[in-house]
Scaffold this active site. Structure first.
Site, PDB file in Angstrom:
ATOM      1  N   ARG A   1       5.324 -12.862   9.737  1.00 22.60           N
ATOM      2  CA  ARG A   1       6.003 -11.629   9.368  1.00 22.60           C
ATOM      3  C   ARG A   1       7.349 -11.546  10.063  1.00 22.60           C
ATOM      4  O   ARG A   1       7.580 -12.177  11.089  1.00 22.60           O
ATOM      5  CB  ARG A   1       5.139 -10.411   9.664  1.00 22.60           C
ATOM      6  CG  ARG A   1       4.690 -10.259  11.108  1.00 22.60           C
ATOM      7  CD  ARG A   1       3.614  -9.188  11.229  1.00 22.60           C
ATOM      8  NE  ARG A   1       4.116  -7.861  10.938  1.00 22.60           N
ATOM      9  CZ  ARG A   1       3.550  -7.017  10.070  1.00 22.60           C
ATOM     10  NH1 ARG A   1       2.489  -7.374   9.392  1.00 22.60           N
ATOM     11  NH2 ARG A   1       4.038  -5.829   9.882  1.00 22.60           N
TER      12      ARG A   1
ATOM     13  N   LYS B   1       4.423   0.594   9.664  1.00 21.79           N
ATOM     14  CA  LYS B   1       4.477   1.841   8.885  1.00 21.79           C
ATOM     15  C   LYS B   1       3.906   3.012   9.670  1.00 21.79           C
ATOM     16  O   LYS B   1       4.380   4.139   9.542  1.00 21.79           O
ATOM     17  CB  LYS B   1       3.706   1.667   7.573  1.00 21.79           C
ATOM     18  CG  LYS B   1       4.614   1.217   6.430  1.00 21.79           C
ATOM     19  CD  LYS B   1       3.908   1.340   5.106  1.00 21.79           C
ATOM     20  CE  LYS B   1       3.097   0.097   4.828  1.00 21.79           C
ATOM     21  NZ  LYS B   1       2.449   0.103   3.519  1.00 21.79           N
TER      22      LYS B   1
ATOM     23  N   GLU C   1       0.871  -1.169   0.000  1.00 22.66           N
ATOM     24  CA  GLU C   1       0.000   0.000   0.000  1.00 22.66           C
ATOM     25  C   GLU C   1       0.914   1.227   0.000  1.00 22.66           C
ATOM     26  O   GLU C   1       1.797   1.334   0.852  1.00 22.66           O
ATOM     27  CB  GLU C   1      -0.873  -0.013   1.267  1.00 22.66           C
ATOM     28  CG  GLU C   1      -1.819   1.149   1.283  1.00 22.66           C
ATOM     29  CD  GLU C   1      -2.727   1.183   2.504  1.00 22.66           C
ATOM     30  OE1 GLU C   1      -2.731   0.202   3.280  1.00 22.66           O
ATOM     31  OE2 GLU C   1      -3.401   2.209   2.659  1.00 22.66           O
TER      32      GLU C   1
HETATM   33  P1  ATP Z   1       2.050  -1.993   8.057  1.00 21.85           P
HETATM   34  O1  ATP Z   1       1.268  -2.913   8.956  1.00 21.85           O
HETATM   35  O2  ATP Z   1       3.357  -1.544   8.611  1.00 21.85           O
HETATM   36  O3  ATP Z   1       1.231  -0.880   7.472  1.00 21.85           O
HETATM   37  P2  ATP Z   1       1.440  -3.578   5.830  1.00 21.85           P
HETATM   38  O4  ATP Z   1       1.549  -5.033   5.981  1.00 21.85           O
HETATM   39  O5  ATP Z   1       0.085  -3.020   5.908  1.00 21.85           O
HETATM   40  O6  ATP Z   1       2.457  -2.902   6.845  1.00 21.85           O
HETATM   41  P3  ATP Z   1       1.684  -3.383   3.035  1.00 21.85           P
HETATM   42  O7  ATP Z   1       2.163  -2.272   2.202  1.00 21.85           O
HETATM   43  O8  ATP Z   1       0.249  -3.740   2.955  1.00 21.85           O
HETATM   44  O9  ATP Z   1       2.100  -3.044   4.516  1.00 21.85           O
HETATM   45  O10 ATP Z   1       2.570  -4.675   2.806  1.00 21.85           O
HETATM   46  C1  ATP Z   1       2.855  -5.198   1.544  1.00 21.85           C
HETATM   47  C2  ATP Z   1       3.229  -6.639   1.691  1.00 21.85           C
HETATM   48  O11 ATP Z   1       4.350  -6.769   2.568  1.00 21.85           O
HETATM   49  C3  ATP Z   1       2.108  -7.434   2.301  1.00 21.85           C
HETATM   50  O12 ATP Z   1       1.962  -8.622   1.567  1.00 21.85           O
HETATM   51  C4  ATP Z   1       2.552  -7.707   3.694  1.00 21.85           C
HETATM   52  O13 ATP Z   1       2.045  -8.907   4.165  1.00 21.85           O
HETATM   53  C5  ATP Z   1       4.075  -7.723   3.553  1.00 21.85           C
HETATM   54  N1  ATP Z   1       4.699  -7.336   4.820  1.00 21.85           N
HETATM   55  C6  ATP Z   1       4.492  -6.211   5.523  1.00 21.85           C
HETATM   56  N2  ATP Z   1       5.183  -6.214   6.671  1.00 21.85           N
HETATM   57  C7  ATP Z   1       5.873  -7.383   6.687  1.00 21.85           C
HETATM   58  C8  ATP Z   1       6.779  -8.002   7.612  1.00 21.85           C
HETATM   59  N3  ATP Z   1       7.119  -7.406   8.756  1.00 21.85           N
HETATM   60  N4  ATP Z   1       7.283  -9.207   7.306  1.00 21.85           N
HETATM   61  C9  ATP Z   1       6.962  -9.814   6.152  1.00 21.85           C
HETATM   62  N5  ATP Z   1       6.117  -9.291   5.247  1.00 21.85           N
HETATM   63  C10 ATP Z   1       5.574  -8.099   5.495  1.00 21.85           C
HETATM   64 MG    MG Z   2      -1.368  -3.950   4.453  1.00 22.05          MG
END
Ligand code: ATP
Ligand code: MG
Length: 561
Positions: A264, A274, A37
């Protein structure tokens, strides 16, 4: 299939794919996607997901798309889109022509929603946000049906089209899936599909839409539209999988990707949220998203972490289904291993004290030759000018010390790296008793090697006072004082867990002459001090600023012992 599929360590996702391929599922295709995102910069956790998704595609001769999951325009912007593209590319992955946005599919998603309404699988609900929450129930109690749940298909179609046409204010209506308000899985209790958002300008679609699809609805359909075969995501989405499948089944779509969840990455002493990273930037606690202390990919790049070392780290930590937290030492070790091979050597004096070689002619400069890498002749040599006045590090001198101190001591000898053996004859101090100068003599017979029968154990680094170049050196430490700043319950606000000494800037340091024209981004091993990277933002107009990438040894492990 490429050769290394069999040599790479297996994991449960590869096992699933192997089984699918053996059964001829998906016509033998492997097609993944990385779906960020664009509401912030990517962090080390995303690196794991990128390496996994693009890595699977590479290994199985498949494809991986870059898709922006952009259904929340208020928090998203073009700067984030651009930074994400740059970071994925820098990590070494290529989406070729497959750059997509969920917003590319807004019309199709709308049409699918119409289909759900027409099938009697979705309805327009007028409950307020608060009422919706109340009706949803709890983990232990079932929810209640919305009074709007039994609207006729005609009425729902009319209302949903008028939502799209902009007739209703924000928050007044939702389109919801009609599933089961008593489901033990709260995600299935008639989740929202569309919400109304007036007055926002979407970074891709402008003001074309005033209704926006929800993440769960958008994600599975985007995967299906792109013919993804394996939709890899993190564990917190496991409870959403029944909803993922419900949308695709209910719409009777042929392309039905398989959602697979993995744990994760949580990295100790770092944050991978984020929302929290955004706070550090917005409250000016760090300089920017690419502050070298940030666990962002751009921060790590600026700090000098090689992309290959980050990829190696992601490989080493593996892919599992159990939540875990990874020690920072593992990442540091990957960085050191890589840089030990690739970083040219150089000398810096971080905290200089002057040395005058009294028996060396004034005005003379000798161009000594030093290898750029002790084991790699192919990396060539550099010229290190030797002069009567030099700098050594204050910590490398003591007036008195026992034999364990293998550096310079008054009336004793030490070797200057790549140069001569010197002896300290006299210590000059100011009125406060602070040392201002060391008067030494050198032995011209000691260039390169000790004369026979003479043992000089200590070797220290140095820089010519005349030819050395001033530089700022930024020493970084962990940004947080506790290993789990994301979950630490000892404080109300994680900001209280910040390490006040995470950045120390040295302004008196001197680097050897050959670094005067250093290109930003190059990482050196400053001998005996660590790995340092010329800062890509601050090296301007001849000014040199070096970031310490990582120390030579794991000093934290030593402290812990
Ligand atoms: P945040 O919770 O920090 O906003 P998010 O998961 O919502 O992070 P996205 O931009 O939606 O952020 O993530 C893109 C991809 O990266 C998703 O498939 C998510 O599952 C993966 N991802 C995000 N954080 C991690 C992590 N700590 N370890 C592994 N994969 C991750
Ligand atoms: Mg997300």
């Amino acid at each position: 299939m490429s050769d290394d599929v069999t040599t790479k360590p297996s994991n449960f996702i590869r096992n699933i794919i192997n089984t699918d391929l053996a059964e001829g599922k998906n016509e033998g295709r492997v097609h993944t996607r990385f779906p960020p995102e664009p509401n912030g910069y990517l962090h080390i956790g995303h690196a794991k997901s990128i390496c996994l998704n693009f890595g699977l595609a590479n290994d199985y001769d498949g494809l991986c798309n870059l898709r922006f999951d952009d259904t929340n325009p208020q928090k998203e912007n073009e700067e984030f889109v651009n930074s994400i593209e740059e970071d994925v590319r820098w990590l070494g992955f290529d989406w070729q022509e497959r750059l997509y946005f969920s917003s590319n599919y807004f019309q199709q998603l709308f049409d699918y929603a119409i289909q759900l309404v027409e099938q009697g699988n979705a309805y327009v609900c007028d409950l307020s946000a608060e009422e919706t929450r109340e009706y949803r129930g709890t983990l232990t109690e079932p929810g209640k049906n919305s009074p709007y749940r039994d609207r006729s298909i005609e009425e729902n179609l009319d209302l949903f089209n008028r939502m799209r046409a902009g007739e209703f204010p924000d928050g007044s209506k939702l389109l919801r899936a009609k599933i089961d308000m008593a489901s033990p899985n709260v995600n299935l209790r008639d989740p929202a599909i569309y919400r109304i958002r007036h007055g926002v300008v979407h970074h891709q679609t402008g003001t074309e839409w005033c209704i926006y699809p929800m993440y769960d609805y958008t994600h599975c359909l985007s995967d299906s539209i792109e013919n993804i075969t394996h939709s890899v995501c993190t564990l917190e989405f496991a409870d959403h999988r029944p909803l993922y499948d419900w949308f695709l089944d209910t719409l009777k779509l042929n392309s039905h990707p398989q959602q697979i969840e993995f744990s994760r990455l949580n990295l100790q002493y770092a944050i991978t949220s984020k929302r929290r990273l955004t706070r550090l930037v917005e409250e000016n606690i760090v300089e920017s998203w690419n502050d070298p202390r940030m666990s962002t990919i751009s921060g790590m790049r600026r700090r000098g972490y090689p992309a290959s070392a980050i990829r190696e780290f992601c490989e080493r930590i593996g892919v599992t289904k159990s939540d875990n937290s990874v020690e920072m030492e593992i990442l540091d070790a990957c960085i050191r291993e890589e840089l030990n091979e690739t970083a040219p050597r150089a000398m810096v004096v971080l905290d200089p004290v002057k040395v005058v070689i009294t028996n060396y002619p004034e005005g003379q400069t000798e161009e000594l030759i030093a290898p750029r890498h002790p084991q790699k002749e192919e990396m060539g040599t550099r010229i290190v000018p030797f002069t009567r006045e030099l700098y050594i590090d204050r910590a490398d001198f003591k007036e008195e010390a026992n034999n364990k101190f293998k550096r310079l001591v008054k009336d004793k000898e030490v070797r200057l790296r790549n140069a001569y053996v010197i002896r300290c004859d006299e210590v000059i101090k100011d009125d406060n008793g602070d040392i201002t100068e060391l008067r030494c003599s050198y032995d011209p017979a000691t260039l390169g090697a000790n004369p026979e029968g003479r043992k000089v154990k200590g070797v220290i680094h140095w820089v010519s006072a005349e030819h050395g170049v001033k530089a700022d050196v930024r020493l970084y430490d962990r940004l947080f004082t506790v290993p789990h700043p994301d979950s630490d319950k000892s404080v109300d606000d994680f900001i209280e867990l910040l390490n006040p000494n995470s950045l120390v800037t040295l302004t008196e340091s001197v680097v050897e002459k050959s670094l005067a024209t250093t290109e930003a981004g190059v990482v050196y091993q400053f001998e005996r001090e660590g790995y340092f990277c010329a800062d890509a933002e601050l090296c301007r107009d001849g000014k040199l600023v070096f970031n310490r990438t990582v120390t030579l040894r794991d000093t934290w492990a030593k402290i812990a012992q």
